[in-house]
Scaffold this motif. Structure first.
Motif, PDB file in Angstrom:
ATOM      1  N   GLU A  39       0.872  -1.178   0.000  1.00  0.00           N
ATOM      2  CA  GLU A  39       0.000   0.000   0.000  1.00  0.00           C
ATOM      3  C   GLU A  39       0.906   1.223   0.000  1.00  0.00           C
ATOM      4  OE1 GLU A  39      -2.217   3.185   0.457  1.00  0.00           O
ATOM      5  OE2 GLU A  39      -0.994   2.697   2.219  1.00  0.00           O
ATOM      6  N   PRO A  40       0.827   2.092  -1.011  1.00  0.00           N
ATOM      7  CA  PRO A  40       1.839   3.140  -1.189  1.00  0.00           C
ATOM      8  C   PRO A  40       2.000   4.081   0.001  1.00  0.00           C
ATOM      9  CG  PRO A  40       0.593   2.877  -3.203  1.00  0.00           C
ATOM     10  CD  PRO A  40      -0.088   2.024  -2.171  1.00  0.00           C
ATOM     11  N   ARG A  41       0.916   4.580   0.549  1.00  0.00           N
ATOM     12  CA  ARG A  41       1.038   5.528   1.671  1.00  0.00           C
ATOM     13  C   ARG A  41       1.744   4.863   2.847  1.00  0.00           C
ATOM     14  NH1 ARG A  41      -3.319   7.347   1.350  1.00  0.00           N
ATOM     15  NH2 ARG A  41      -3.015   9.515   0.724  1.00  0.00           N
ATOM     16  N   GLU A  42       1.340   3.655   3.144  1.00  0.00           N
ATOM     17  CA  GLU A  42       1.944   2.938   4.266  1.00  0.00           C
ATOM     18  C   GLU A  42       3.422   2.673   4.014  1.00  0.00           C
ATOM     19  OE1 GLU A  42       1.582  -1.525   6.150  1.00  0.00           O
ATOM     20  OE2 GLU A  42      -0.256  -0.516   5.495  1.00  0.00           O
ATOM     21  N   ALA A  43       3.764   2.239   2.797  1.00  0.00           N
ATOM     22  CA  ALA A  43       5.157   1.910   2.474  1.00  0.00           C
ATOM     23  C   ALA A  43       6.032   3.155   2.475  1.00  0.00           C
ATOM     24  CB  ALA A  43       5.218   1.216   1.121  1.00  0.00           C
ATOM     25  N   MET A  44       5.543   4.220   1.856  1.00  0.00           N
ATOM     26  CA  MET A  44       6.347   5.436   1.762  1.00  0.00           C
ATOM     27  C   MET A  44       6.574   6.055   3.131  1.00  0.00           C
ATOM     28  SD  MET A  44       5.573   8.977  -0.317  1.00  0.00           S
ATOM     29  CE  MET A  44       4.341   9.486   0.908  1.00  0.00           C
ATOM     30  N   PHE A  45       5.529   6.140   3.937  1.00  0.00           N
ATOM     31  CA  PHE A  45       5.689   6.748   5.258  1.00  0.00           C
ATOM     32  C   PHE A  45       6.531   5.871   6.184  1.00  0.00           C
ATOM     33  CE2 PHE A  45       2.591   9.879   4.009  1.00  0.00           C
ATOM     34  CZ  PHE A  45       2.924  10.986   4.785  1.00  0.00           C
ATOM     35  N   ALA A  46       6.442   4.557   6.021  1.00  0.00           N
ATOM     36  CA  ALA A  46       7.289   3.677   6.828  1.00  0.00           C
ATOM     37  C   ALA A  46       8.762   3.914   6.494  1.00  0.00           C
ATOM     38  CB  ALA A  46       6.910   2.217   6.594  1.00  0.00           C
ATOM     39  N   MET A  47       9.060   4.059   5.208  1.00  0.00           N
ATOM     40  CA  MET A  47      10.443   4.326   4.820  1.00  0.00           C
ATOM     41  C   MET A  47      10.887   5.702   5.315  1.00  0.00           C
ATOM     42  SD  MET A  47      13.210   3.297   3.402  1.00  0.00           S
ATOM     43  CE  MET A  47      12.604   1.779   2.632  1.00  0.00           C
ATOM     44  N   ASP A  91       1.895   9.525  -8.553  1.00  0.00           N
ATOM     45  CA  ASP A  91       1.063  10.038  -7.461  1.00  0.00           C
ATOM     46  C   ASP A  91       1.845  11.131  -6.736  1.00  0.00           C
ATOM     47  OD1 ASP A  91      -0.688  10.541  -5.418  1.00  0.00           O
ATOM     48  OD2 ASP A  91      -0.998   8.443  -4.863  1.00  0.00           O
ATOM     49  N   TYR A  92       1.916  12.296  -7.367  1.00  0.00           N
ATOM     50  CA  TYR A  92       2.637  13.412  -6.759  1.00  0.00           C
ATOM     51  C   TYR A  92       1.996  13.842  -5.449  1.00  0.00           C
ATOM     52  CZ  TYR A  92       4.712  13.991 -11.443  1.00  0.00           C
ATOM     53  OH  TYR A  92       5.364  13.799 -12.623  1.00  0.00           O
ATOM     54  N   ALA A  93       0.645  13.821  -5.394  1.00  0.00           N
ATOM     55  CA  ALA A  93      -0.044  14.296  -4.199  1.00  0.00           C
ATOM     56  C   ALA A  93       0.355  13.492  -2.972  1.00  0.00           C
ATOM     57  CB  ALA A  93      -1.559  14.238  -4.409  1.00  0.00           C
ATOM     58  N   LEU A  94       0.626  12.200  -3.156  1.00  0.00           N
ATOM     59  CA  LEU A  94       1.057  11.379  -2.024  1.00  0.00           C
ATOM     60  C   LEU A  94       2.412  11.847  -1.513  1.00  0.00           C
ATOM     61  CD1 LEU A  94       0.692   8.996  -0.139  1.00  0.00           C
ATOM     62  CD2 LEU A  94       1.642   7.517  -1.933  1.00  0.00           C
ATOM     63  N   VAL A  95       3.327  12.136  -2.426  1.00  0.00           N
ATOM     64  CA  VAL A  95       4.648  12.626  -2.012  1.00  0.00           C
ATOM     65  C   VAL A  95       4.514  13.970  -1.305  1.00  0.00           C
ATOM     66  CG1 VAL A  95       6.975  13.224  -2.787  1.00  0.00           C
ATOM     67  CG2 VAL A  95       5.717  11.380  -3.922  1.00  0.00           C
ATOM     68  N   HIS A  96       3.608  14.804  -1.774  1.00  0.00           N
ATOM     69  CA  HIS A  96       3.401  16.113  -1.145  1.00  0.00           C
ATOM     70  C   HIS A  96       3.007  15.975   0.327  1.00  0.00           C
ATOM     71  CE1 HIS A  96       2.259  17.785  -5.401  1.00  0.00           C
ATOM     72  NE2 HIS A  96       3.546  17.483  -5.298  1.00  0.00           N
ATOM     73  N   GLU A  97       2.388  14.857   0.683  1.00  0.00           N
ATOM     74  CA  GLU A  97       1.942  14.668   2.069  1.00  0.00           C
ATOM     75  C   GLU A  97       3.112  14.570   3.051  1.00  0.00           C
ATOM     76  OE1 GLU A  97      -0.788  11.456   2.587  1.00  0.00           O
ATOM     77  OE2 GLU A  97      -2.007  12.022   0.840  1.00  0.00           O
ATOM     78  N   LEU A  98       4.302  14.295   2.552  1.00  0.00           N
ATOM     79  CA  LEU A  98       5.460  14.186   3.438  1.00  0.00           C
ATOM     80  C   LEU A  98       5.857  15.539   4.034  1.00  0.00           C
ATOM     81  CD1 LEU A  98       7.681  11.866   1.229  1.00  0.00           C
ATOM     82  CD2 LEU A  98       6.654  11.217   3.416  1.00  0.00           C
ATOM     83  N   LYS A  99       5.684  16.589   3.271  1.00  0.00           N
ATOM     84  CA  LYS A  99       6.256  17.878   3.663  1.00  0.00           C
ATOM     85  C   LYS A  99       5.675  18.423   4.973  1.00  0.00           C
ATOM     86  CE  LYS A  99       9.209  20.811   3.535  1.00  0.00           C
ATOM     87  NZ  LYS A  99      10.581  20.389   3.837  1.00  0.00           N
ATOM     88  N   PRO A 100       4.361  18.408   5.185  1.00  0.00           N
ATOM     89  CA  PRO A 100       3.863  18.919   6.471  1.00  0.00           C
ATOM     90  C   PRO A 100       4.330  18.102   7.669  1.00  0.00           C
ATOM     91  CG  PRO A 100       2.100  18.788   4.839  1.00  0.00           C
ATOM     92  CD  PRO A 100       3.270  18.058   4.262  1.00  0.00           C
ATOM     93  N   VAL A 101       4.632  16.837   7.449  1.00  0.00           N
ATOM     94  CA  VAL A 101       5.067  15.974   8.556  1.00  0.00           C
ATOM     95  C   VAL A 101       6.524  16.236   8.908  1.00  0.00           C
ATOM     96  CG1 VAL A 101       5.265  13.585   9.362  1.00  0.00           C
ATOM     97  CG2 VAL A 101       3.391  14.239   7.814  1.00  0.00           C
TER      98      VAL A 101
END
Length: 337
Positions: free
Chosen positions: A145-153, A189-199
């Motif tokens: 699942e992309p969100r889970e995998a990306m945020f875990a990394m 899915d650029y929008a998913l990557v954008h979610e990293l910045k506020p965190v």
């Protein structure tokens, strides 16, 4: 050690067999600000191989990062220490390449499944080198699942001290798609990557994948700190002439792509004197002058004559003259039309 976000506004992706030292010098003559990357080099190659051949570069290339491939923290630490001795500005760990060769070595994109191992690699490289260590990854692989995998990394590597994160905004399918298909078929899915910045507001975040125009780059910078482009910067190198003015508000190093090539000629002569074949340098020049009158004649001349025995810098000078002649001829035709 945090990398300044401005350093991340624009970078050229590491590309095997493309971003060698000759390409990077010519790219630097088009942009002072672009962050340049080597081709991926494995930790084993650095430890056991010809280090000057693998890691050597021209002083003008700074800021320059070396991209490492590997998954053993101890080996990567040894390689990182050697890279530090070569005075690189950054060490980047490849967690995105999906090729069979990389998978067989248990590194690259398959490491998306092992964020804690990647974190240990990052920590080991930082301790050994004292340099900024960054990670280039995907948003996931195969059925993750992309969100889970990306945020875990992201949590793992940034928690281990990674100084920046570059995310190719596509999954990689390790089975069923070739490396080439993995660059195009999985949806972006650029929008998913954008979610990293506020965190992680204080850590440079850059996005990669499918970004081909300066307008598209500027649009991404509303959401992240930087953009990394690959094939677009290789096949249309003249676009780099606009990077510094449009993305950094500074003039380009030279007034035109032609002037950049003229500034490149002494480098070519020096390398020829060291035994480098002209064609090994000019193969990176075929993307120059795209869309301009004479571009085809320029490419054809280089492709025909640079491969010949004894070819020297005059081949490039003659190719440039073909561009100039075509520009003059086209201007004359417009005046008499």
């Amino acid at each position: 050690m945090l990398v300044k976000p401005e350093s991340w506004r624009f970078s050229i992706a590491p590309m095997m067999e493309w971003t060698d030292r000759h390409y990077r010098v010519l790219a630097r003559l088009h942009s002072r600000k672009a962050r340049l990357y080597t081709e991926m080099v494995t930790s084993a190659a650095i430890i056991h191989g010809d280090r000057e051949r693998l890691l050597g570069y021209d002083a003008c290339e700074h800021p320059i990062a070396v991209q490492l491939g590997g998954s053993d923290p101890q080996d990567l630490a040894r390689a990182a220490k050697i890279c530090a001795e070569f005075a690189y500005d950054e060490i980047n760990l490849n967690v995105g390449c999906p090729s069979d060769r990389v998978q067989n070595g248990a590194f690259g994109a398959c490491l998306m499944r092992e964020p804690e191992l990647v974190a240990r690699c990052v920590a080991a490289m930082k301790e050994a080198s004292g340099l900024p260590v960054t990670v280039k990854c995907r948003i996931g692989v195969d059925d993750q699942e992309p969100r889970e995998a990306m945020f875990a990394m992201a949590r793992a590597v940034l928690g281990a001290g990674a100084d920046a994160l570059i995310v190719h905004a596509r999954k990689a399918w390790l089975k069923g798609l070739s490396p080439k298909e993995n660059r195009d078929i999985p949806p972006l899915d650029y929008a998913l990557v954008h979610e990293l910045k506020p965190v992680w507001p204080d850590v440079p975040i850059a996005v990669n994948g499918g970004i081909e125009t300066l307008d598209a780059m500027k649009a991404q910078l509303d959401f992240v700190d930087g953009v990394m482009i690959g094939r677009a910067a290789y096949h249309n190198m003249s676009m780099l002439q606009d990077v510094d003015p449009l993305l950094f508000g500074e003039p380009a190093p030279h007034e035109s792509s032609r002037a950049a090539v003229e500034a490149f000629l002494p480098y070519i002569e020096r390398k020829l004197g060291q035994g480098v074949r002209l064609a090994d340098i000019t193969r990176h020049m075929l993307g120059l002058f795209q869309g301009r009158p004479g571009a085809r004649a320029f490419r054809r001349h280089l492709a025909t004559f640079a491969v010949k025995r004894g070819a020297d810098v005059r081949v490039v000078e003659d190719a440039l003259a073909l561009v100039d002649h075509s520009v003059v001829a086209a201007a004359g035709a417009r005046l008499t039309a």
